[in-house]
Write a protein that holds these residues in place. Sequence first.
Motif, PDB file in Angstrom:
ATOM      1  N   THR A  51      23.758   8.203  24.990  1.00  0.00           N
ATOM      2  CA  THR A  51      24.623   7.764  26.090  1.00  0.00           C
ATOM      3  C   THR A  51      23.731   7.566  27.310  1.00  0.00           C
ATOM      4  OG1 THR A  51      26.026   9.513  25.223  1.00  0.00           O
ATOM      5  CG2 THR A  51      26.927   8.234  27.051  1.00  0.00           C
ATOM      6  N   ALA A  52      22.968   6.518  27.317  1.00  0.00           N
ATOM      7  CA  ALA A  52      22.091   6.207  28.456  1.00  0.00           C
ATOM      8  C   ALA A  52      22.252   4.719  28.703  1.00  0.00           C
ATOM      9  CB  ALA A  52      20.649   6.571  28.128  1.00  0.00           C
ATOM     10  N   PRO A  53      23.207   4.354  29.585  1.00  0.00           N
ATOM     11  CA  PRO A  53      23.602   2.947  29.703  1.00  0.00           C
ATOM     12  C   PRO A  53      22.443   2.004  30.000  1.00  0.00           C
ATOM     13  CG  PRO A  53      25.011   4.371  31.046  1.00  0.00           C
ATOM     14  CD  PRO A  53      23.924   5.230  30.490  1.00  0.00           C
ATOM     15  N   GLN A  68      26.333  14.944  25.643  1.00  0.00           N
ATOM     16  CA  GLN A  68      26.405  13.701  26.425  1.00  0.00           C
ATOM     17  C   GLN A  68      25.849  13.856  27.837  1.00  0.00           C
ATOM     18  OE1 GLN A  68      30.530  12.561  25.669  1.00  0.00           O
ATOM     19  NE2 GLN A  68      29.813  11.152  24.091  1.00  0.00           N
ATOM     20  N   THR A  69      26.112  15.018  28.461  1.00  0.00           N
ATOM     21  CA  THR A  69      25.613  15.219  29.829  1.00  0.00           C
ATOM     22  C   THR A  69      24.104  15.093  29.875  1.00  0.00           C
ATOM     23  OG1 THR A  69      27.358  16.825  30.108  1.00  0.00           O
ATOM     24  CG2 THR A  69      25.677  16.806  31.805  1.00  0.00           C
ATOM     25  N   SER A 100      22.213  13.439  27.844  1.00  0.00           N
ATOM     26  CA  SER A 100      21.667  12.296  27.114  1.00  0.00           C
ATOM     27  C   SER A 100      20.619  11.556  27.954  1.00  0.00           C
ATOM     28  CB  SER A 100      22.788  11.357  26.696  1.00  0.00           C
ATOM     29  OG  SER A 100      22.324  10.453  25.739  1.00  0.00           O
ATOM     30  N   SER A 133      17.143  11.296  26.162  1.00  0.00           N
ATOM     31  CA  SER A 133      16.690   9.947  25.808  1.00  0.00           C
ATOM     32  C   SER A 133      15.404   9.601  26.556  1.00  0.00           C
ATOM     33  CB  SER A 133      17.771   8.927  26.172  1.00  0.00           C
ATOM     34  OG  SER A 133      17.978   8.946  27.575  1.00  0.00           O
ATOM     35  N   HIS A 158      22.033   5.265  15.489  1.00  0.00           N
ATOM     36  CA  HIS A 158      22.959   4.736  16.501  1.00  0.00           C
ATOM     37  C   HIS A 158      24.167   5.652  16.699  1.00  0.00           C
ATOM     38  CE1 HIS A 158      21.230   0.631  17.043  1.00  0.00           C
ATOM     39  NE2 HIS A 158      20.657   0.950  15.902  1.00  0.00           N
ATOM     40  N   PRO A 194      19.115   1.343  22.953  1.00  0.00           N
ATOM     41  CA  PRO A 194      20.044   2.468  23.079  1.00  0.00           C
ATOM     42  C   PRO A 194      20.241   3.223  21.759  1.00  0.00           C
ATOM     43  CG  PRO A 194      21.237   0.394  23.038  1.00  0.00           C
ATOM     44  CD  PRO A 194      19.793   0.046  22.873  1.00  0.00           C
ATOM     45  N   VAL A 207      30.403   9.633  17.815  1.00  0.00           N
ATOM     46  CA  VAL A 207      30.143   9.042  19.143  1.00  0.00           C
ATOM     47  C   VAL A 207      28.768   8.356  19.100  1.00  0.00           C
ATOM     48  CG1 VAL A 207      31.439  10.890  20.320  1.00  0.00           C
ATOM     49  CG2 VAL A 207      28.966  11.101  20.087  1.00  0.00           C
ATOM     50  N   PRO A 208      28.463   7.494  20.075  1.00  0.00           N
ATOM     51  CA  PRO A 208      27.125   6.898  20.084  1.00  0.00           C
ATOM     52  C   PRO A 208      26.061   7.997  20.186  1.00  0.00           C
ATOM     53  CG  PRO A 208      28.553   5.770  21.641  1.00  0.00           C
ATOM     54  CD  PRO A 208      29.299   6.979  21.170  1.00  0.00           C
ATOM     55  N   ASP A 209      24.965   7.826  19.476  1.00  0.00           N
ATOM     56  CA  ASP A 209      23.913   8.848  19.483  1.00  0.00           C
ATOM     57  C   ASP A 209      23.261   8.972  20.855  1.00  0.00           C
ATOM     58  OD1 ASP A 209      22.099  10.747  18.333  1.00  0.00           O
ATOM     59  OD2 ASP A 209      20.565   9.193  18.472  1.00  0.00           O
TER      60      ASP A 209
END
Length: 616
Positions: free
Chosen positions: A97-99, A420-421, A423, A427, A74, A104, A93-95
């Motif tokens: 970032t895909a809302p 993050q970009t 992710s 994911s 996570h 998740p 940070v969250p592992d």
Amino acid sequence: TSLIKESNVDVLIIGAGPAGLMAANALAKSGVNVRIVDQRPDKVAAGQADGIQPRTIESYGLAERLLREGNQMHMAAFYNPSASGGIELTDRVPDVTAPSARFPFEVTLHQGAIEAIFLDSMESLGVKVCRPLIPTSIQVSEDDDQLKDVNSHPVRVSFFLERRFVNENLVVLRNLNPFDDHEESEIVHAKFVIGADGAHSWVRKTLGLTMDGEQTDYIWGVVDMTPDTDFPDIRNRCAIHSNNGSCMIVPREEDKVRLYVQLDDRNAVDEESGRVDKSKIGPHELLDATRKIFHPYSFKTPESFDWWTIYIIGQRVASKFSVKDRVFIAGDACHTHSPKAGQGMNASMNDTHNLAWKLTQVLRGWANLSLLQTYELERREYAQNLISFDRQFARLFSGKPRTEECMDGVSHEDFLKIFQTFSGFTSGIGIHYAPSPITDPSYQAHAKKLIIGQRLLPQIFVRAADSRPIEIQDLLPADSRFKLLVFVGDSSDATRRDRIRRVAEDIRDVVRPYSPDGLTAVFEIIAISCTKKADVRHNELSELFGCHWSKILLDDKDVRGKQGGDGYVNYGIEPSVGAVVVVRPDGYVGMVAPFENVKELGAYFVGFMKGLSPNM
Ligand code: FAD
């Protein structure tokens, strides 16, 4: 004298790694006559890939076992050089970032355990991997008439077998030299072949498909073990940039942990073959490198190592993914890249997840052979994006950290931005297929937030008949059928109901010509009303659409008011207008048809399916 056996098969799969097993299981489930062979005498016991991305968890019906057996990641932690020497925590940070991810987080579990899920499922369907077995030749017919006839077997693959007894057990050994004496040979005539035989793919090389791209200078060691350390983030995914090299931690099932350690020791590379010489470096050397990176934290030598390897990263994509749309390559056979973003196994399974339903539709005589062209179109573009992401990620990961002495180095901000970009991409949630006969974005405006070409967004609806909350993705298994989600608007209104009746009739008329085995064999209709549960009459709707009671859903909250609701809003569908959303058998949105013009469904399906004439 040797005995030559000949057999016919619909699909022959060469290689039983994640890509091959995903294909074999999906095809077996669809009732396709499939055979799968592998050169290994046994399945993978430890090591290799271990990261399962959020999209993979939600899509293949694997979730239950993955969540039970695997570890969940996570949080991601980032460490960088500290002023006092050694490393220090920079950020957590969250592992993922895909809302919109339904799960998740990533699951980590060793490849063998993931393969076992497929093997168990296949076995229950009577399909087993034939091993150890290696093909010796493969030929694709040049005869156009044969190639155009889906019922022909234009691919000829031969095997030479040698039977031997080991400890009184009969084993069939490969015999690579066809001129040697052998007791038995087999020639398999296949309608289609999938080469899922890994990075050094024999199928790819034999058919002359080249790999574009290059080898990098990055050498990485991987070691799996149960650690004894005072490092506080050992159960989080970690990216560590130190002045002594970089390291990634992947926490795993039980107490295990995987370490990826960057090595700058070119001495370990055999100049001639370009491969790592494993006699020069082993797990103890990897642990020594780890200790330097982890300073001031300690890392004791474990009693044993579960698995380890060393490799040089190659970033390559095959020039073509198929030969005459009769032989396909999938997985590592058509793309190789670094493993740190956890893509290899996911990308490989996704390849054959994309291919299996198309083969099934063609073999059943529902779709034209041309449907198979969309495999290369979709998966090669994805593989190219993967390599270009991997280039950026591997460069930043392997680069020196930014310090006062090294201002050109990689800053935490640069690294976090890429992390993050991308992710959405890493994911698997953001995979977006380009327009093609099966991805038609013409009517995107009718379901603004369901991006055509992406997987259907998860959403909880309430089942009309019994108010049970249902995740819509669970109603969309990869069973080779297209799902038609009919957003009918408010079905409690009498005038609207008349319109729904007409639309329901139209939909059935439009898709019937594409249903040679009966409408429900090829299509599943699910109707979603925005009536409140107090007012719904579900049986009226199931009668109109000719579907089972469980396929009528409501966009409302469940009886406790906790789950569900806002489905129309989340999908960008106007209740007073409605829409028909076509979900492909692999869970991706294929097209949206206007509620008032469902004839557009016909224009979509005629592009790749075989329509029956109305009097047939
Ligand atoms: P594979 O898993 O390679 O499966 C190919 C199968 O084909 C194998 O079972 C093989 O025995 C069989 N085969 C090959 N040639 C033939 C033939 N001629 N005839 C019949 N069968 C054949 N990924 C990570 O994310 N992290 C890692 O640390 C990592 N380490 C790895 C270490 C090794 C040694 C290997 C080989 C791979 C590693 N990977 C790692 C990559 C990951 O395992 C792959 O991305 C993933 O398994 C790809 O799946 P696949 O089915 O395409 O290929």
